[in-house]
Design a protein around this motif. Sequence first.
Motif, PDB file in Angstrom:
ATOM      1  N   SER A 148       0.841  -1.197   0.000  1.00 23.76           N
ATOM      2  CA  SER A 148       0.000   0.000   0.000  1.00 23.76           C
ATOM      3  C   SER A 148       0.877   1.249   0.000  1.00 23.76           C
ATOM      4  O   SER A 148       1.909   1.293   0.677  1.00 23.76           O
ATOM      5  CB  SER A 148      -0.926   0.026   1.218  1.00 23.76           C
ATOM      6  N   VAL A 149       0.441   2.262  -0.753  1.00 25.38           N
ATOM      7  CA  VAL A 149       1.172   3.523  -0.848  1.00 25.38           C
ATOM      8  C   VAL A 149       0.448   4.559   0.011  1.00 25.38           C
ATOM      9  O   VAL A 149      -0.750   4.788  -0.178  1.00 25.38           O
ATOM     10  CB  VAL A 149       1.261   4.009  -2.300  1.00 25.38           C
ATOM     11  N   PRO A 150       1.144   5.207   0.958  1.00 25.37           N
ATOM     12  CA  PRO A 150       0.493   6.209   1.820  1.00 25.37           C
ATOM     13  C   PRO A 150       0.025   7.430   1.033  1.00 25.37           C
ATOM     14  O   PRO A 150       0.493   7.690  -0.085  1.00 25.37           O
ATOM     15  CB  PRO A 150       1.604   6.593   2.808  1.00 25.37           C
ATOM     16  N   GLN A 151      -0.877   8.176   1.631  1.00 22.31           N
ATOM     17  CA  GLN A 151      -1.455   9.354   0.990  1.00 22.31           C
ATOM     18  C   GLN A 151      -0.588  10.584   1.236  1.00 22.31           C
ATOM     19  O   GLN A 151      -0.552  11.132   2.338  1.00 22.31           O
ATOM     20  CB  GLN A 151      -2.870   9.576   1.521  1.00 22.31           C
ATOM     21  N   VAL A 152       0.111  11.003   0.204  1.00 16.43           N
ATOM     22  CA  VAL A 152       0.974  12.183   0.262  1.00 16.43           C
ATOM     23  C   VAL A 152       0.598  13.098  -0.892  1.00 16.43           C
ATOM     24  O   VAL A 152       0.707  12.715  -2.057  1.00 16.43           O
ATOM     25  CB  VAL A 152       2.462  11.802   0.153  1.00 16.43           C
ATOM     26  N   GLY A 153       0.123  14.304  -0.581  1.00 24.04           N
ATOM     27  CA  GLY A 153      -0.255  15.250  -1.618  1.00 24.04           C
ATOM     28  C   GLY A 153       0.784  16.345  -1.739  1.00 24.04           C
ATOM     29  O   GLY A 153       1.035  17.087  -0.786  1.00 24.04           O
ATOM     30  N   THR A 154       1.404  16.461  -2.901  1.00 18.42           N
ATOM     31  CA  THR A 154       2.475  17.437  -3.086  1.00 18.42           C
ATOM     32  C   THR A 154       2.639  17.759  -4.562  1.00 18.42           C
ATOM     33  O   THR A 154       2.254  16.976  -5.430  1.00 18.42           O
ATOM     34  CB  THR A 154       3.805  16.890  -2.527  1.00 18.42           C
ATOM     35  N   GLN A 155       3.235  18.914  -4.821  1.00 18.13           N
ATOM     36  CA  GLN A 155       3.560  19.301  -6.191  1.00 18.13           C
ATOM     37  C   GLN A 155       4.976  18.878  -6.579  1.00 18.13           C
ATOM     38  O   GLN A 155       5.387  19.065  -7.728  1.00 18.13           O
ATOM     39  CB  GLN A 155       3.412  20.820  -6.359  1.00 18.13           C
ATOM     40  N   GLU A 156       5.703  18.271  -5.635  1.00 21.22           N
ATOM     41  CA  GLU A 156       7.066  17.821  -5.900  1.00 21.22           C
ATOM     42  C   GLU A 156       7.087  16.306  -6.076  1.00 21.22           C
ATOM     43  O   GLU A 156       6.675  15.571  -5.175  1.00 21.22           O
ATOM     44  CB  GLU A 156       7.987  18.214  -4.734  1.00 21.22           C
ATOM     45  N   PRO A 157       7.578  15.811  -7.213  1.00 23.93           N
ATOM     46  CA  PRO A 157       7.632  14.363  -7.430  1.00 23.93           C
ATOM     47  C   PRO A 157       8.446  13.656  -6.352  1.00 23.93           C
ATOM     48  O   PRO A 157       9.560  14.075  -6.023  1.00 23.93           O
ATOM     49  CB  PRO A 157       8.309  14.233  -8.795  1.00 23.93           C
ATOM     50  N   GLN A 158       7.866  12.599  -5.786  1.00 28.50           N
ATOM     51  CA  GLN A 158       8.523  11.843  -4.728  1.00 28.50           C
ATOM     52  C   GLN A 158       9.159  10.575  -5.306  1.00 28.50           C
ATOM     53  O   GLN A 158       8.532   9.857  -6.081  1.00 28.50           O
ATOM     54  CB  GLN A 158       7.510  11.460  -3.653  1.00 28.50           C
ATOM     55  N   ASP A 159      10.400  10.308  -4.902  1.00 25.21           N
ATOM     56  CA  ASP A 159      11.092   9.116  -5.390  1.00 25.21           C
ATOM     57  C   ASP A 159      10.726   7.857  -4.623  1.00 25.21           C
ATOM     58  O   ASP A 159      10.981   6.748  -5.103  1.00 25.21           O
ATOM     59  CB  ASP A 159      12.609   9.321  -5.311  1.00 25.21           C
ATOM     60  N   ASN A 160      10.151   8.025  -3.431  1.00 24.41           N
ATOM     61  CA  ASN A 160       9.941   6.854  -2.582  1.00 24.41           C
ATOM     62  C   ASN A 160       8.729   7.060  -1.691  1.00 24.41           C
ATOM     63  O   ASN A 160       8.145   8.152  -1.631  1.00 24.41           O
ATOM     64  CB  ASN A 160      11.182   6.595  -1.730  1.00 24.41           C
ATOM     65  N   PHE A 161       8.349   6.010  -0.984  1.00 20.04           N
ATOM     66  CA  PHE A 161       7.240   6.091  -0.040  1.00 20.04           C
ATOM     67  C   PHE A 161       7.501   5.108   1.094  1.00 20.04           C
ATOM     68  O   PHE A 161       8.395   4.258   1.016  1.00 20.04           O
ATOM     69  CB  PHE A 161       5.900   5.778  -0.729  1.00 20.04           C
ATOM     70  N   ASN A 162       6.722   5.210   2.135  1.00 18.64           N
ATOM     71  CA  ASN A 162       6.874   4.335   3.291  1.00 18.64           C
ATOM     72  C   ASN A 162       5.927   3.145   3.150  1.00 18.64           C
ATOM     73  O   ASN A 162       4.717   3.262   3.313  1.00 18.64           O
ATOM     74  CB  ASN A 162       6.563   5.110   4.577  1.00 18.64           C
ATOM     75  N   GLY A 163       6.486   2.000   2.817  1.00 17.09           N
ATOM     76  CA  GLY A 163       5.668   0.813   2.633  1.00 17.09           C
ATOM     77  C   GLY A 163       6.535  -0.394   2.350  1.00 17.09           C
ATOM     78  O   GLY A 163       7.750  -0.270   2.165  1.00 17.09           O
ATOM     79  N   GLN A 164       5.904  -1.564   2.309  1.00 12.80           N
ATOM     80  CA  GLN A 164       6.653  -2.787   2.030  1.00 12.80           C
ATOM     81  C   GLN A 164       5.713  -3.874   1.531  1.00 12.80           C
ATOM     82  O   GLN A 164       4.533  -3.897   1.864  1.00 12.80           O
ATOM     83  CB  GLN A 164       7.385  -3.274   3.278  1.00 12.80           C
ATOM     84  N   TRP A 165       6.254  -4.759   0.691  1.00 13.27           N
ATOM     85  CA  TRP A 165       5.503  -5.910   0.218  1.00 13.27           C
ATOM     86  C   TRP A 165       5.302  -6.909   1.354  1.00 13.27           C
ATOM     87  O   TRP A 165       6.219  -7.155   2.136  1.00 13.27           O
ATOM     88  CB  TRP A 165       6.248  -6.596  -0.923  1.00 13.27           C
ATOM     89  N   GLU A 166       4.102  -7.474   1.420  1.00 13.53           N
ATOM     90  CA  GLU A 166       3.808  -8.482   2.432  1.00 13.53           C
ATOM     91  C   GLU A 166       2.960  -9.592   1.810  1.00 13.53           C
ATOM     92  O   GLU A 166       2.153  -9.349   0.913  1.00 13.53           O
ATOM     93  CB  GLU A 166       3.030  -7.869   3.602  1.00 13.53           C
TER      94      GLU A 166
END
Length: 525
Positions: A148-166
């Motif tokens: 799952s990808v957390p909800q982050v709203g921004t105008q700057e492209p993000q290279d990563n997110f806080n999550g992991q495959w399970e």
Amino acid sequence: MNCTSLRRLAAVLLMLITVNALNVNLAQAEIKLPAIIGDHMVLQQGQKNPLWGWAEPGEKITVTVDGQSHSTTADNNGKWKVTLEPLKVGGPYEITIKGKDSVTLKDVLSGEVWICSGQSNMAWTVGSSNDADLEIMTANYPKIRLISVPQVGTQEPQDNFNGQWEACTPETVKNFSGVGYFFGRQLYQTLNVPIGLIDNAWGGSSAEAWVNRKRLEDEPAFKEMLEKWEKTEASYNHEQAVAAYNKRLDQWKESVKKAKAAGKAAPRRPRAPRNPLTGNHRPANIYNGVLYPTIGYGIKGAIWYQGESNASRAYQYRKLFPFMIQNWRNEWKQGDFPFYWVQLADFRSEKPDPADSDWAELREAQTMTMDALPNTGEAVILNLGEASDIHPKNKQDVAMRLARWALAKDYGVKVVHQSPRYKSMEVKGNKAILTFDHVGGGLDTFDVTTPIGFTIAGQDKKFVKANAKIVGGNKIEVWSDAVANPAAVRYAWADNPVCNVQNKEGLPVTPFRTDDWPGVTINNH
């Protein structure tokens, strides 16, 4: 402090500085991977798959797996990328990534990977769906993998997110997308291959938030929408909004005290302000904060459940929705990958007489997208909604209708997958004879034998309820004694239509109208 003590202190400080510098150098040299690439992930079978990460600029990186070896060099920003040859379906595999240090990814599978995206009805969890207790206790599928990808709203492209495959277990599935899980489970049970599901849905989101802003700016159709946002971006001050809210909150607390003392009902608590600049409506916010970190990861396709937040701008959605899909496809660089969505369910109160409807117009825009783009499909769920709840809990049947599309179009399974759809109209006297495509085993009705849900109008554009009769496997005759010369017919044209026509496999007829008269959302941008 004597000289010996000073020398000891200097030595300790020098050691700390040296260790700290060493740690910095080690940190710089350390191979880092995005969350989408890790232990337990599923790689899309049958195609090449990019892997990427970060290391020290100029560092040579070698990736090995199952007899393959690929080498590259990190660029000036430390980013590197390699592309794996297709892996045989199954696993598990171990992937070794070696530079100045080494990382080994374990328990990697090769199978089918799908993105599960949209707003709250896609985000709606297994734990909140029908029969949640039974669904959770039986969710032991080690070859279905979830992230799952957390909800982050921004105008700057993000290279990563806080999550992991399970791996899918009763513990991990509870808070995962219900539609996503039930869809993936059907694929797994039918195909018997590993399934990877990426849940990035964000409740309440607007479609424009999922699109690259530069692409929106290049399209004149979205100029007015962007100009409105530019005004908000220039004027909105969240600190001021919070301060004003706190003042109202203090006033509310005093009102509660007075009401309590007087034995009266307390007033409603004021709602805290939401920052539109970091929210889920601002153009490109979700694209940058949620979608961007996953773009390029090997996938089979995407399923989508969204539209409620754009219903008041349904005519604009005719352009915006296919524009969004094409934007994803262009940036993923995987060609026209499959994209299947859920049409809006029935919702709000049933109305006794024909009326205009923004939800009907949004459904129409969704259906039109199938004609605008290849490899697309729509799951019609007009019989699965709840009038008083915008989040119908029957996510199982929703997922099955999406799975029919994927199984039929992408995996060669012979199964009826598309809802019947209006094709043409012929007028004979006071009757309109409608012909339908994709009728499966033939047109049928649910509950009662008489088709219901049709309205008819003459050139005066005044719709009245119509009689209807199935006159063949793919034809329906529609008429009303109040309309001598029919000009248009509509079916299920309402927020919450009362209708019952389907095919013999139980897929509802796609809502439609034969006219193109201006709707209520035509001027909303």
